[in-house]
Enzyme design. Sequence first.
Site, PDB file in Angstrom:
ATOM      1  N   ASP A  72      -2.418  -2.994  -1.160  1.00 29.21           N
ATOM      2  CA  ASP A  72      -3.681  -2.434  -1.637  1.00 29.21           C
ATOM      3  C   ASP A  72      -4.328  -3.370  -2.653  1.00 29.21           C
ATOM      4  OD1 ASP A  72      -5.749  -0.763  -2.762  1.00 29.21           O
ATOM      5  OD2 ASP A  72      -4.683   0.954  -1.935  1.00 29.21           O
ATOM      6  N   SER A  84     -10.675   2.020  -0.878  1.00 31.95           N
ATOM      7  CA  SER A  84      -9.479   2.011  -0.027  1.00 31.95           C
ATOM      8  C   SER A  84      -9.561   2.988   1.137  1.00 31.95           C
ATOM      9  CB  SER A  84      -8.243   2.345  -0.878  1.00 31.95           C
ATOM     10  OG  SER A  84      -7.999   1.353  -1.832  1.00 31.95           O
ATOM     11  N   PHE A  95       9.195  10.803  -5.701  1.00 33.33           N
ATOM     12  CA  PHE A  95       9.993  10.313  -6.823  1.00 33.33           C
ATOM     13  C   PHE A  95       9.258  10.292  -8.159  1.00 33.33           C
ATOM     14  CE2 PHE A  95      11.315   8.206  -2.846  1.00 33.33           C
ATOM     15  CZ  PHE A  95      12.561   8.798  -2.721  1.00 33.33           C
ATOM     16  N   GLU A 112       2.999   0.681   2.153  1.00 33.28           N
ATOM     17  CA  GLU A 112       1.960   0.242   1.224  1.00 33.28           C
ATOM     18  C   GLU A 112       2.530  -0.229  -0.107  1.00 33.28           C
ATOM     19  OE1 GLU A 112      -2.077   1.821  -1.066  1.00 33.28           O
ATOM     20  OE2 GLU A 112      -0.385   3.181  -0.748  1.00 33.28           O
ATOM     21  N   ASP A 132      -3.148  -2.820  -6.553  1.00 29.88           N
ATOM     22  CA  ASP A 132      -4.540  -2.441  -6.813  1.00 29.88           C
ATOM     23  C   ASP A 132      -4.728  -1.904  -8.229  1.00 29.88           C
ATOM     24  OD1 ASP A 132      -7.310  -1.547  -5.781  1.00 29.88           O
ATOM     25  OD2 ASP A 132      -6.436   0.350  -6.427  1.00 29.88           O
ATOM     26  N   ASP A 166      -6.555  -3.924   2.183  1.00 36.28           N
ATOM     27  CA  ASP A 166      -7.727  -3.098   2.465  1.00 36.28           C
ATOM     28  C   ASP A 166      -8.998  -3.654   1.842  1.00 36.28           C
ATOM     29  OD1 ASP A 166      -6.599  -2.575  -0.005  1.00 36.28           O
ATOM     30  OD2 ASP A 166      -6.768  -0.401   0.131  1.00 36.28           O
ATOM     31  N   HIS A 167      -8.840  -4.455   0.766  1.00 34.75           N
ATOM     32  CA  HIS A 167     -10.010  -5.021   0.098  1.00 34.75           C
ATOM     33  C   HIS A 167      -9.546  -6.075  -0.900  1.00 34.75           C
ATOM     34  CE1 HIS A 167      -8.862  -2.641  -3.405  1.00 34.75           C
ATOM     35  NE2 HIS A 167      -8.788  -1.589  -2.606  1.00 34.75           N
TER      36      HIS A 167
END
Length: 470
Positions: free
Chosen positions: A36, A80, A253, A299, A304, A345-346
Amino acid sequence: MKTHFKTCAAAIALIGATSSAFAAGEATNVIFFLGDGMGPTSVTASRIYKYGEAGQLTMETLKRTARIKTYSNDAQTTDSAPSMAAYMTGVKMNNEVLSMSADTKAYNGATPYVNSATGDSTCPATGNGTAVPTLLELSKAAGKSVGAVTTTRITHATPAATYSHICHRDGENDIAAQVVPGSGKFNAALGSGVDVLLGGGSKFFLPTAAGGKRTDGQDLTALLKTAGYTYVNTGTAFKAIDPASTGKLVGLFNKDHLNYELDRAKAANNIDEPSLADMTEKAIKILQKNSKGYFLMVEGGRIDHALHGTNAKRALEDTIAFDDAIKRALGLVDLKNTLIVVTADHDHTMTINGYAHKGNPILGKVTDIKQTTVQGKPVLANAADSKPYTALVFGNGGGPRKAVRDDLTNVDTSADDYIQEVGVNLGSVGNETHGGGDVMLFAGGAGNAGFKGTMVNTKVFSLVKSALGL
């Protein structure tokens, strides 16, 4: 939202009915890795940070590479939700929207379709777009096992795009309900349910009376157990899980996101959470028992978040942890029948600047190559104010941007909590924006031939779907 699920299920049935007209795909299994916010600068800086300029990340060893355009349906710079959803559905949608048709709106005028205080969705039940099938749902309909693993809340945009459909990504109470059989909002397109879910975000699975965010009083963890899932909430309990005897597994978690890798890995912090590599390994070992194959999304989500906070060190540490998960996966699978895709994603606004000497620490200050050393030490390069500056900076954010810059000469810019300087001050730390630049894609294994050149993110969906023969 139930009508959307029926539409999605019908679409999957139609695709399944026509799929026999196409040749079977090369890949029995797909692992889709998503870093991400992992733009090209994050990849390069992480490589230098861990292995040096001439080194190589595991993701960079994969055979195929491509450049991916990430714009959303309504924005030059995506968030996202629509970008991950584009990978998962092949549909360009508006910012904040998750796995819905292009006409879906996240806002009613200027008002978002979500109660931000509670996490409850206010998306209209009809008249605001329809659900579109995801790769995870298509894989499930084909009899494969499916899973999603993340270091964020599992209801966060990236994992949610694989299994849920909603007009605004922040409706996380509703997103959680969509993945839980018996909740009353379960996504029927998931069939018997997602087989493995690992990450954080237990607050959206627990009622307010139990310290959670759910306003409907439901304990979704109890419903998961009723539906046959093994449920764990600590790294210790997770470690004890035997994948050979576990069919369905949910691990939550943390009430919120999992900790940054930099903090999780310090023994002194006593954080009882598994690593992304360990979660990836156990997910693969559970899913690969299905002879029909599996689809797994992994992921590295907190890359991010560190970038939004202009804290480069945590971003690089989480990128390395993400790369370690890829390395772990490659040691467990057979690339003759498994496709590995790694992308982002970006982008973000972090950049590497200056002309530092080769070997200069990427988290350090820029050195002056025109004056090699003074008394055996590299000389720091100076900005116009005669003060040194760091190799990593951000185009915008909430970090230090002052009329008179601090003198960094004696500042440890590699410290865990050092916040990089920014060009445009957007207020408090955490406000750095995404970048609109293209991102990188790496692919290897069965069905990888099409991953090359420059392509839009929706094309990736088509290539993965074709590789799986869906």
